[in-house]
Design an enzyme around this catalytic site. Structure first.
Site, PDB file in Angstrom:
ATOM      1  N   GLY A 110      -1.368  -0.570  -1.369  1.00  0.00           N
ATOM      2  CA  GLY A 110      -0.518   0.408  -1.304  1.00  0.00           C
ATOM      3  C   GLY A 110      -0.007   1.225  -2.584  1.00  0.00           C
ATOM      4  O   GLY A 110      -0.817   1.211  -3.533  1.00  0.00           O
ATOM      5  N   SER A 111       1.233   1.213  -2.634  1.00  0.00           N
ATOM      6  CA  SER A 111       1.809   2.301  -3.662  1.00  0.00           C
ATOM      7  C   SER A 111       1.850   1.520  -5.061  1.00  0.00           C
ATOM      8  O   SER A 111       2.153   2.255  -5.961  1.00  0.00           O
ATOM      9  CB  SER A 111       3.298   2.375  -3.332  1.00  0.00           C
ATOM     10  OG  SER A 111       3.287   3.171  -2.006  1.00  0.00           O
ATOM     11  N   ALA A 112       1.319   0.493  -5.270  1.00  0.00           N
ATOM     12  CA  ALA A 112       1.187  -0.131  -6.733  1.00  0.00           C
ATOM     13  C   ALA A 112       0.412   0.835  -7.403  1.00  0.00           C
ATOM     14  O   ALA A 112       0.518   0.665  -8.605  1.00  0.00           O
ATOM     15  CB  ALA A 112       1.010  -1.609  -6.533  1.00  0.00           C
ATOM     16  N   LYS A 157       0.186   4.070  -7.671  1.00  0.00           N
ATOM     17  CA  LYS A 157       0.632   5.490  -8.117  1.00  0.00           C
ATOM     18  C   LYS A 157       1.075   5.532  -9.461  1.00  0.00           C
ATOM     19  O   LYS A 157       0.516   6.906  -9.730  1.00  0.00           O
ATOM     20  CB  LYS A 157       1.958   5.841  -7.217  1.00  0.00           C
ATOM     21  CG  LYS A 157       1.707   5.753  -5.650  1.00  0.00           C
ATOM     22  CD  LYS A 157       3.198   5.693  -4.918  1.00  0.00           C
ATOM     23  CE  LYS A 157       2.973   6.080  -3.421  1.00  0.00           C
ATOM     24  NZ  LYS A 157       4.266   5.973  -2.716  1.00  0.00           N
TER      25      LYS A 157
END
Length: 683
Positions: free
Chosen positions: A362-364, A366
């Site tokens: 997931g967004s980790a 980004k």
């Protein structure tokens, strides 16, 4: 004529006696020498503070050394006598073992030979034994309990190679057995009293999956690598590391065997033994992990998972994992994993899952996406504002962020990291893919350059995402990237967009640890390692260091320090930003302050986790990466809890918070005076 032949024979015998008598006598008294190797204790494993994690527990053993050409009859006799003095496990006896023992009795061999043909009786060695065994198989052999004990002992003796020593019994040998065997050693040729060792784990099961295992004497060398070990001078019954650190550092841990020169008489009996080299105990290895900190992290991870479980959020979850690293060296400071055992409902130790289990994180990821875009030049530190309009692909649901559509009209890169904007990252992918003008018409089409996957993944690779990290132990899995093309053989544009916010490619947690460490240290991808040094304990109690692991820079990312600090500022706002949608404000009360990035990825579990045909259930993988303190990071943390319910986000945040606080407390990290949880600028 007969007289002449007899006279010639006498003459020849006289000649041989006179001319060659000395050489014949020498042959009778001939001796030969050979070298026999003896085992030595295996090296120990220590933590970073010198506390022992893996030790050797010495135990009494009853041993047997097989002579050259030892007849089966002698082993049979010794086995029967020894069975009167010791008790061994006979439960693993096979039919063939019983037949071998039975045939070692001369009476039984004579009985079998009567059933052989004259031609068969003239067979030699193995060929003769094969036909004897064939007959024995037709005979119903019945052994008493005492004979079964003797057969189990005979099996061990018979399996030993010439001049090798094996353990007849090496576990739970009683003082009475030692005393009785000692009294009767003269009637038990080849039998002796010795010492065996077993691996002992003072810290219990902590990190056992990472430390690995050692084979038993019974199992000996692994069959899949038998020849390579034999070529290196191992014996078939030698104990070796069979997995992970025990296997990776086998050469150091095994030590050097003792060397005894054995002199054999002309009848192949041992005439003399002289120890030439008493052997060298295996070297010790010291880990980068502090066992007390490791225990604390284990407790934190387990507590958070059990909290999720009791709240009904982790019934389908695989477990929970965490890794703590020194970003400046690559040293692994803690490596924790617990796998949810769905049968028992308990957590099984699975630290190894940090390197051999991969999840969509997931967004980790980004911050890495933004740094890649800065490298590509599609944004700059001073020009990075983008539209927050959601993305509409043909025939799919709207692709947006967690907050409601319309919350923001536009977004900067740092703000996008703070509130975890999926839209911002997808628009970065579009720019890197050359999407412009009519390439994107909402709900109609999205045209991208065909190399978009290679480009985005190439930037992630610089941080270690999508690559093996090179950690110093076997078992690290190779990342498996998602497919570029959809089921119609067309470029999967939706998947390309999803890569940008971490919702497509899976990574191991050690990859995530390496990734955040690369950002933390200014852009250097360090090779993770678990072994700090290898040393040898001297007889006087001192320690001699044989080798020390030096930090290894694998590569440098293509960003400037200014780029890295720009992204760190966005990560600082994750815990310190004033926006209501900042994703991890719970981290803001840590002093010194930390920089971080949360992650949430869509996943699917099954109603019955052990049955993949059972009904699918939408779940989330929740993750988090952090660096602490943010200004000059001493540690980085990466955590993941896969397949939790859709309503749970806070467990990895609390987990990370408590791990960092535990580090601050244990290593006395000083607080910053005047610190504020809402301080907007990273110090």
């Amino acid at each position: 004529m007969a007289f002449l032949l007899f006279a010639g024979l006498v003459t020849q015998l006289a000649y041989l006696q006179i001319s060659n008598g000395e050489s014949f006598a020498a042959e009778v008294n001939r001796t030969g020498t050979t070298t026999v190797a003896g085992s030595v204790p295996r090296g120990e494993i220590y933590d970073a503070k010198g506390r022992i994690m893996v030790d050797n527990k010495a135990e009494a053993a009853i041993t047997y050394t097989k002579n050259v050409s030892t007849p089966a009859e002698q082993m049979y006799t010794v086995a029967n006598r020894l069975a009167n003095y010791v008790t061994v496990d006979a439960s693993s006896l096979r039919e063939r073992d019983i037949q071998d023992y039975w045939l070692a009795n001369p009476k039984n061999t004579k009985r079998v030979n009567k059933q052989l043909t004259k031609k068969q009786r003239k067979f030699k060695d193995n060929k003769l034994y094969k036909v004897q065994l064939k007959v024995a198989k037709t005979i119903k052999i019945s052994l008493t309990p005492a004979q079964k004990q003797a057969a189990a002992i005979y099996k061990i003796m018979n399996g030993a190679t010439q001049l090798s020593t094996v353990n007849i019994k090496d576990q739970k040998v009683t003082q009475k057995e030692i005393a009785v065997v000692s009294e009767h050693l003269t009637s038990l040729p080849g039998v002796n009293l010795g010492t065996n060792w077993e691996r002992e784990y003072p810290n219990g099961k902590s990190m056992n999956t990472v430390i690995g295992r050692v084979s038993s004497e019974k199992s000996g060398l692994p069959s899949e690598s038998l020849m390579s070990y034999l070529e290196l001078g191992y014996a078939r019954n030698d104990r070796v590391g069979t997995s992970y650190l025990e296997k990776q550092y086998e050469t150091a841990l095994r030590g050097s065997k003792s060397q005894t020169e054995v002199t054999l008489s002309s009848t192949n009996q041992i005439a003399k033994q002289v120890e030439k080299y008493n052997g060298k105990k295996g070297s010790n290895i010291t880990l980068t992990i502090d066992s007390k900190f490791q225990a604390k992290v284990e407790s934190i991870v387990k507590t958070q998972f059990n909290k999720a479980l009791s709240n009904g959020n982790a019934a389908l979850s695989d477990g929970a994992y965490a890794v703590v690293m020194n970003p400046n060296t690559g040293a692994v400071l803690s490596m924790v994993g617990f796998k949810h055992n769905f049968k028992t409902g308990k957590l099984d130790e699975d630290s190894l899952g940090v390197i051999n289990r991969s999840f969509v994180m997931g967004s980790a990821v980004k911050p890495g996406m933004v740094l890649g875009a800065l490298q590509d030049g599609v944004i700059t530190r001073t020009n990075n504002t983008q539209s927050e309009d959601p993305i509409y692909l043909k025939g799919t649901k709207v692709k947006s962020s967690d907050y409601p559509v319309g919350t923001y009209s536009s977004m900067t890169a740092q703000h996008a990291i703070e509130v975890s904007s999926n839209i911002y990252m997808m628009r970065l992918v579009m720019k890197e893919a050359g999407v412009s003008g009519n390439d994107y018409i909402p709900k109609q089409r999205m045209r991208m350059n065909s190399d978009v996957f290679e480009k985005v993944r190439g930037y992630f690779n610089q941080f270690g995402l999508g690559l093996k990290t090179g950690i110093d132990m076997p078992g690290e899995v190779a990342p498996t990237a998602g497919k570029k093309l959809n089921e119609y053989g067309v470029l999967n544009t939706g998947a390309a967009l999803s890569i940008g916010f971490g919702n497509y490619d899976p990574y191991t947690l050690i990859e995530m640890g390496q990734y955040v460490s690369t950002i933390a240290n200014g852009g250097y991808r360090m090779q993770p390692y678990l072994v700090q040094s290898i040393s040898q304990s001297n007889s006087d109690g001192s320690t001699q260091v044989e080798s020390t692991t030096e930090p290894n820079v694998l590569s440098k990312i293509g960003n400037s320090n200014a780029d890295v600090n720009f992204v760190k500022q966005g990560m600082w706002l994750v815990g310190h930003g004033t926006d209501a949608w900042a994703t991890a404000k719970v981290l803001g009360n840590l002093n010194p302050g930390v920089a971080a990035k949360t992650g949430t990825a869509q996943s699917v579990a099954h109603v019955n986790p052990e049955d993949t045909s059972s009904a699918p259930v939408d779940t989330l993988n929740i993750s988090l990466v952090a660096m602490a303190p943010a200004k000059n990071p001493q540690i980085t943390v990466a955590v993941v809890m896969p397949n939790v319910s859709l309503s749970s986000h806070g467990y990895t945040k609390d987990m990370t918070h408590d791990i960092i606080q535990a580090y601050y407390d244990m290593y006395h990290v000083k607080k910053v005076s005047g610190y504020s949880s809402t301080q907007q600028t990273m110090p």
